[in-house]
Design a protein around this motif. Structure first.
Motif, PDB file in Angstrom:
ATOM      1  N   GLY A   1      -8.252   3.642   0.653  1.00  0.00           N
ATOM      2  CA  GLY A   1      -7.587   3.204   2.118  1.00  0.00           C
ATOM      3  C   GLY A   1      -8.574   2.437   3.140  1.00  0.00           C
TER       4      GLY A   1
ATOM      5  N   THR B   1      -2.677   6.255  10.425  1.00  0.00           N
ATOM      6  CA  THR B   1      -2.973   4.851   8.828  1.00  0.00           C
ATOM      7  C   THR B   1      -1.963   3.338   9.762  1.00  0.00           C
TER       8      THR B   1
ATOM      9  N   PHE C   1       3.466  -0.949   3.925  1.00  0.00           N
ATOM     10  CA  PHE C   1       2.679  -0.048   3.985  1.00  0.00           C
ATOM     11  C   PHE C   1       3.950   1.493   4.527  1.00  0.00           C
ATOM     12  N   THR C   2       4.035   2.429   3.154  1.00  0.00           N
ATOM     13  CA  THR C   2       4.426   3.471   3.655  1.00  0.00           C
ATOM     14  C   THR C   2       2.524   4.479   3.947  1.00  0.00           C
ATOM     15  N   GLY C   3       3.320   5.164   4.331  1.00  0.00           N
ATOM     16  CA  GLY C   3       2.027   6.608   4.507  1.00  0.00           C
ATOM     17  C   GLY C   3       1.789   7.597   5.449  1.00  0.00           C
ATOM     18  N   GLU C   4       0.998   7.469   6.166  1.00  0.00           N
ATOM     19  CA  GLU C   4       0.948   8.392   7.954  1.00  0.00           C
ATOM     20  C   GLU C   4       0.891   7.134   8.828  1.00  0.00           C
TER      21      GLU C   4
ATOM     22  N   ILE D   1      -4.146   1.762  11.562  1.00  0.00           N
ATOM     23  CA  ILE D   1      -4.932   1.160  12.309  1.00  0.00           C
ATOM     24  C   ILE D   1      -5.145  -0.219  10.987  1.00  0.00           C
TER      25      ILE D   1
ATOM     26  N   TRP E   1       1.056   9.041  -2.344  1.00  0.00           N
ATOM     27  CA  TRP E   1       1.196   9.416  -3.462  1.00  0.00           C
ATOM     28  C   TRP E   1       1.765  10.456  -4.068  1.00  0.00           C
TER      29      TRP E   1
ATOM     30  N   GLY F   1      -7.835  -0.958   0.154  1.00  0.00           N
ATOM     31  CA  GLY F   1      -6.860  -0.706   1.705  1.00  0.00           C
ATOM     32  C   GLY F   1      -7.067  -2.099   2.760  1.00  0.00           C
ATOM     33  N   ALA F   2      -7.732  -1.650   2.915  1.00  0.00           N
ATOM     34  CA  ALA F   2      -8.576  -2.264   4.479  1.00  0.00           C
ATOM     35  C   ALA F   2      -8.525  -3.423   3.693  1.00  0.00           C
TER      36      ALA F   2
ATOM     37  N   ILE G   1       0.885  -1.528   0.061  1.00  0.00           N
ATOM     38  CA  ILE G   1      -0.452  -0.118  -0.075  1.00  0.00           C
ATOM     39  C   ILE G   1       0.443   1.394   0.647  1.00  0.00           C
ATOM     40  N   ILE G   2       0.407   2.236  -1.160  1.00  0.00           N
ATOM     41  CA  ILE G   2       1.832   2.721  -1.082  1.00  0.00           C
ATOM     42  C   ILE G   2       0.944   4.337  -1.478  1.00  0.00           C
TER      43      ILE G   2
ATOM     44  N   LYS H   1      -1.943  -1.914  -3.504  1.00  0.00           N
ATOM     45  CA  LYS H   1      -3.097  -0.884  -3.630  1.00  0.00           C
ATOM     46  C   LYS H   1      -2.610   0.923  -3.944  1.00  0.00           C
ATOM     47  N   PRO H   2      -2.539   1.236  -4.921  1.00  0.00           N
ATOM     48  CA  PRO H   2      -1.608   2.630  -5.131  1.00  0.00           C
ATOM     49  C   PRO H   2      -2.625   3.864  -4.227  1.00  0.00           C
ATOM     50  N   ALA H   3      -2.352   4.764  -4.653  1.00  0.00           N
ATOM     51  CA  ALA H   3      -2.597   5.791  -4.173  1.00  0.00           C
ATOM     52  C   ALA H   3      -3.952   6.364  -4.722  1.00  0.00           C
ATOM     53  N   GLU H   4      -5.155   6.660  -3.792  1.00  0.00           N
ATOM     54  CA  GLU H   4      -6.323   7.374  -5.028  1.00  0.00           C
ATOM     55  C   GLU H   4      -6.446   8.014  -6.015  1.00  0.00           C
TER      56      GLU H   4
END
Ligand code: ADP
Length: 490
Positions: free
Chosen positions: A221, A245, A239-242, A248, A164, A225-226, A161-162, A188-191
């Motif tokens: 996500g 997240t 996963f790369t992100g906040e 979660i 943007w 993503g979930a 999960i990446i 799952k790319p970023a929306e």
């Protein structure tokens, strides 16, 4: 399609907007789509399939089949490496087209997507292609009459999960080690930026990757993503992100106890001593923050400047920020494009307001640039205090907080006073100060007299709430393997 660095958005063909599952392009099971927007113009680029639980389930089953009964993990490792080299070569051949697509979807200046992101994509894939046939365990002298050895085996189906901010580069960082290790992938790319990842999936198909090895499900996500995080057939999530997240994801993956690797946010300290080459340090501070519109997890967003050099240094730095060229990301001389979307733009503007309310001094910028697109002026706040929101929170935009220091001990303590720990940098001519800081700062990467130097071979990741596990290098590869111990009675 002929695109050049001067390509206009109208010339760029968007070829892939569906889910890529088991080697086939398909609409989302629900038939739903979502809009991907050009952040420079706020106009629609394309409607993209909105994947959800059912699409992720199809992708996970395809990836599982490809792993459990397909050729991929059993293939001669050199052949796996060869396919990866072919993908890298293919991307290199289409580098202009891909860079244009990235700039269209993300808004980053074409000179960055063409000359920074894309060459790194090719490099990472080649680096890991070379690793495919060099993954091995060790022999272990245990007590007794036994022969004991370890095998390094692929972890299985990898959910990826990446974000943007570097859509294609993050795809390569994730695919490279997973493919080299023999894993299969549900991505799952970023929306905000699904287009280049989808294009890469098609290129992988064309160079001969077997069906089911790479699957891409675009979507949001909390839904797609979930579903990746919860799916029982997926063994690992990268996963790369906040960090919120990631919290979660940690909870959602508890049921299936997935292996997790996280590369999260940062509020990285960048320290300038008076004895540094101040011109180089100003350049480093400028690029370390403004690169990619400030949308870098490792942005040097807390700039500590030694008090005796503060005035001279600020003059140089402010001059650079004031001259930064904002505008059409497809113009070759543009240095800064728009932020990726309305949400990010609003968040950044609200931090600028907070900085002003909290009493920091805005020495340049502080406003929206233009009236169309999500452009924010390069902004510098001086006289920032440690506990202000702009010194604590990750803003993820072109907003730099400058803090003064006099005493090294206290500066190190302040530099570490954040729950993040992704990166740090120091500018000095004194080797003692440099190595002392490098040893004591709590961060996964430390740059000395440089910033944002990345290499496929050098591990990258965070201390504290900036994540766990490392990407790139040998460590990044190991995160896609399981170690198996075999003991044979002699
Ligand atoms: P950002 O603020 O950079 O968008 P996020 O952590 O929200 O950071 O998003 C990074 C990636 O994580 C995106 O692909 C997004 O869709 C995905 N994501 C967001 N929420 C979840 C979730 N609850 N479970 C899985 N993935 C998620």
């Amino acid at each position: 399609m002929a695109t050049s660095l001067q390509a206009s958005p109208a010339e760029i063909q968007v070829q892939h907007t569906q889910c890529f599952i088991d080697g086939q392009w398909q609409e989302a099971a629900s038939g739903k789509t979502f809009a991907t927007i050009n952040p420079a113009t706020e106009e629609l680029i394309a409607e993209v399939a909105e994947g959800d639980t059912e699409d992720v389930d199809r992708a996970a089953r395809a990836a599982r089949r490809a792993f459990d009964s397909g050729d991929w993990p059993k293939m001669d490792a050199r052949d796996r490496g060869r396919l990866m080299y072919l993908l890298a070569d293919r991307i290199e051949r289409e580098i202009d087209e891909l860079a244009a697509l990235e700039t269209l979807d993300n808004g980053k200046p074409i000179r960055e997507s063409r000359h920074v992101d894309l060459p790194l994509v090719v490099d990472v894939l080649r680096y890991y292609a070379g690793y495919a046939d060099k993954i091995h365990g060790s022999t272990i002298p245990i007590r007794g009459n036994y022969f004991c050895y370890t095998r390094r085996e692929p972890v299985g189906v990898a959910g990826q999960i990446i974000p943007w901010n570097f859509p294609m580069l993050m795809t390569a960082w994730k695919w490279g080690p997973a493919l080299a290790a023999g894993c299969t992938i549900v991505m799952k790319p970023a929306e905000q930026t699904p287009l280049t990842c989808l294009r890469m999936a098609q290129l992988a198909k064309e160079v001969g990757f077997p069906d089911g090895v790479i699957n891409v499900v675009p979507g949001f996500g909390p839904t797609a993503g979930a579903a990746v995080v919860k799916h029982p057939m997926i063994d690992k999530v990268a996963f790369t992100g906040e960090h919120r997240t990631a919290q979660i994801i940690t909870r959602d993956s508890a049921e299936t106890l997935k292996r997790l690797t996280f590369e999260l946010g940062g509020k990285s300290p960048n320290v300038v001593y008076a004895d540094a080459d101040l011109d180089a340090a100003a350049q480093g501070a400028y690029l370390g923050l403004y690169l990619n519109q400030g949308q870098c997890c490792c942005a040097g967003s807390r700039l500590f400047v030694e008090a005796s050099a503060h005035e001279a240094f600020m003059e140089k730095l402010t001059g650079l920020a004031k001259n930064r060229k904002l505008g059409d990301p497809f113009a070759e001389d543009t240095e800064q494009g728009p932020q990726v979307d309305r949400n990010q733009f609003d968040k950044i503007m609200s931090y600028i307001e907070k900085g002003q309310q909290e009493g920091a001094r805005c020495v340049t910028g502080g406003q929206r640039h233009g009236e169309r697109g999500y452009f924010v002026q390069p902004t510098i706040f001086d006289a920032v205090e440690d506990d202000m929101a702009i010194a604590q929170d990750e803003i993820f935009g072109p907003v730099l907080s400058v803090l003064k220091f006099e005493d090294t001990e206290r500066m190190i303590e302040r530099a570490n006073r954040t729950f993040y720990g992704l990166a740090a940098a120091i500018w000095t001519r004194d080797v003692h100060k440099a190595h002392d800081f490098a040893a004591r700062v709590r961060a996964g990467t430390v740059w000395v007299n440089c910033y944002d130097v990345f290499d496929a071979a050098a591990p990258f990741g965070g201390f504290k709430m900036s994540g766990y596990g490392r990407e790139l290098g040998e460590e990044g590869l190991k995160a896609y393997t399981e170690s198996k111990t075999v003991t044979v009675a002699l």
